[in-house]
Design a protein around this motif. Structure first.
Motif, PDB file in Angstrom:
ATOM      1  N   SER A  20       1.082  -1.236   0.034  1.00  0.00           N
ATOM      2  CA  SER A  20       0.083  -0.017   0.101  1.00  0.00           C
ATOM      3  C   SER A  20       0.887   1.207   0.052  1.00  0.00           C
ATOM      4  CB  SER A  20      -0.967   0.004   1.456  1.00  0.00           C
ATOM      5  OG  SER A  20      -1.446   1.275   1.327  1.00  0.00           O
ATOM      6  N   LEU A  21       0.345   2.205  -0.543  1.00  0.00           N
ATOM      7  CA  LEU A  21       0.977   3.483  -0.605  1.00  0.00           C
ATOM      8  C   LEU A  21       0.000   4.755   0.056  1.00  0.00           C
ATOM      9  CD1 LEU A  21       3.143   5.605  -3.050  1.00  0.00           C
ATOM     10  CD2 LEU A  21       1.328   6.646  -1.767  1.00  0.00           C
ATOM     11  N   HIS A  29     -13.444  -2.128  -0.766  1.00  0.00           N
ATOM     12  CA  HIS A  29     -12.375  -1.162  -0.272  1.00  0.00           C
ATOM     13  C   HIS A  29     -13.220  -0.057   0.180  1.00  0.00           C
ATOM     14  CE1 HIS A  29      -8.825   1.034   0.223  1.00  0.00           C
ATOM     15  NE2 HIS A  29      -8.506   0.835  -0.978  1.00  0.00           N
ATOM     16  N   LEU A  39      -5.874   4.930  -8.088  1.00  0.00           N
ATOM     17  CA  LEU A  39      -4.324   4.760  -7.844  1.00  0.00           C
ATOM     18  C   LEU A  39      -4.064   3.559  -7.057  1.00  0.00           C
ATOM     19  CD1 LEU A  39      -3.644   8.703  -7.726  1.00  0.00           C
ATOM     20  CD2 LEU A  39      -3.992   7.362  -9.748  1.00  0.00           C
ATOM     21  N   THR A  82      -3.345   3.912   1.438  1.00  0.00           N
ATOM     22  CA  THR A  82      -3.996   3.474   2.510  1.00  0.00           C
ATOM     23  C   THR A  82      -3.245   3.359   3.711  1.00  0.00           C
ATOM     24  OG1 THR A  82      -5.342   1.863   1.069  1.00  0.00           O
ATOM     25  CG2 THR A  82      -5.235   1.404   3.438  1.00  0.00           C
TER      26      THR A  82
HETATM   27  N1   CP Z   1      -6.088   3.408  -3.624  1.00  0.00           N
HETATM   28  C1   CP Z   1      -5.315   2.513  -2.621  1.00  0.00           C
HETATM   29  O1   CP Z   1      -5.949   1.793  -1.848  1.00  0.00           O
HETATM   30  O2   CP Z   1      -4.013   2.696  -2.757  1.00  0.00           O
HETATM   31  P1   CP Z   1      -3.116   1.781  -2.004  1.00  0.00           P
HETATM   32  O3   CP Z   1      -2.982   0.669  -2.781  1.00  0.00           O
HETATM   33  O4   CP Z   1      -1.690   2.507  -2.412  1.00  0.00           O
HETATM   34  O5   CP Z   1      -3.247   1.925  -0.602  1.00  0.00           O
END
Ligand code: CP
Length: 315
Positions: free
Chosen positions: A47-48, A147, A273, A50
């Motif tokens: 993840s970035l 999500h 993203l 979240t």
């Molecule tokens: N959109 C999202 O959940 O991004 P990450 O996967 O980077 O957390």
């Protein structure tokens, strides 16, 4: 609130949106709620956004935050019951989860679909084990099928940018080289159904989402037709549900580009993203004036903070 998985967990969505607007306006006004409280954010997948946004949200609320990347920083966890643990997994989830619960007041969990077995993924076994055994409120930071922090942020973003009371919102499938989970589109549909929007979903045949999410939702298999008059284009790739976990197409005719955006009502472009440029969307659209992907990502702090605030108020 003891869990956050669906829009129903927030109750009245318009009230939740008002609360989110208040949180966004005064992000540091609720720090007393989190004083001497700890959030544990547990990641089974990368993840970035979240990771950073949920951590920032908890910090804004005055909480302490522990982040654990299970695969890189902890013991490998066994999740099956009745197995002889003579392999490479030294700890069982049945002990690990209640132990994590001893160190915090709220738990966030990220665990993607594995695409090995549809029933197993859609049973949400891992997330449910956290709910059942941690003794703490649990926030989904993306599970096998949903999500919700993303979808709540998406709805906040649409509210902020809409120019008409009931905008036309189009969720479009887009090509991607790898099989991606259905969690984002499932939640997006689930949340848009609760909102005052005119929702259309467009994708090639074979990419129908699970019936439990799609009941009552309009599908348009002609992407150009779906885009006509749209106020928001939300692009996402996902793997087939019926032919579970398979990539049936990488047809770049489905890539969102300037020609397709010209069919819309000057639509804003959205994506959760990370996004693959010139697969999902052209450089021109992503870098253009109608792309609101960064604003959308910024609202991940707002959605997470609104949810954590609600939970802290009930502790
Ligand atoms: N959109 C999202 O959940 O991004 P990450 O996967 O980077 O957390």
């Amino acid at each position: 609130m003891r869990r956050f998985l669906t829009p129903g967990d927030l109750g009245d969505i318009s009230k939740a949106l008002q609360e989110a607007a208040e949180v966004k306006k005064n992000p540091l006004s609720f720090q007393h709620l989190g004083k001497n409280r700890t959030a544990a954010l547990i990641f089974f997948n990368s993840s970035l956004r979240t990771r950073l946004s949920t951590q920032k949200a908890a910090l804004n609320l005055g909480m302490n935050v522990i982040v654990l990347d299970i695969n890189k920083e902890s013991w490998k966890l066994e999740t099956e019951y009745g197995v002889v643990m003579d392999g490479d997994k030294p700890e069982h989830i049945r002990e690990a989860v209640p132990v994590i619960g001893q160190y915090c007041d709220i738990i966030g969990v990220r665990s993607f679909a594995k695409f090995e077995n549809k029933e197993e993924d859609y049973s949400e076994r891992l997330l449910n084990q956290f709910i059942e055994y941690s003794g703490r409120p649990v926030i989904s930071m993306e599970s096998a099928t949903r999500h919700p922090l993303q979808a709540f942020a998406d709805l906040i973003t649409i509210e902020e940018h809409k120019k008409v009371k009931r905008p036309k919102v189009v969720l479009t499938w887009a090509p991607h080289p790898r099989a991606l989970p259905q969690a984002v589109p499932n939640s997006f549909v689930e949340w848009m159904k609760m909102a005052d929007v005119d929702l259309t979903v467009t994708h090639p045949k074979g990419y129908e989402l699970a019936p439990e999410f799609m009941e009552g939702v309009q599908i348009e298999y002609d992407q150009d037709k779906a885009f006509e008059g749209a106020d928001f284009i939300y692009a996402k790739s996902w793997a087939s549900f019926s032919d579970y976990g398979k990539v049936l197409s990488t047809d770049r005719n489905w890539t969102v580009d300037e020609r397709k955006m010209a069919l819309t009502n000057n639509a804003k472009f959205m994506h959760c993203l990370p996004v693959r440029r010139n697969m999902i969307v052209s450089d021109g659209v992503l870098d253009g004036p109608d792309s609101i992907v960064v604003q959308e990502a910024a609202n991940r702090v707002v959605s997470a903070q609104t949810v954590i605030k609600r939970i802290l108020e009930t502790l």
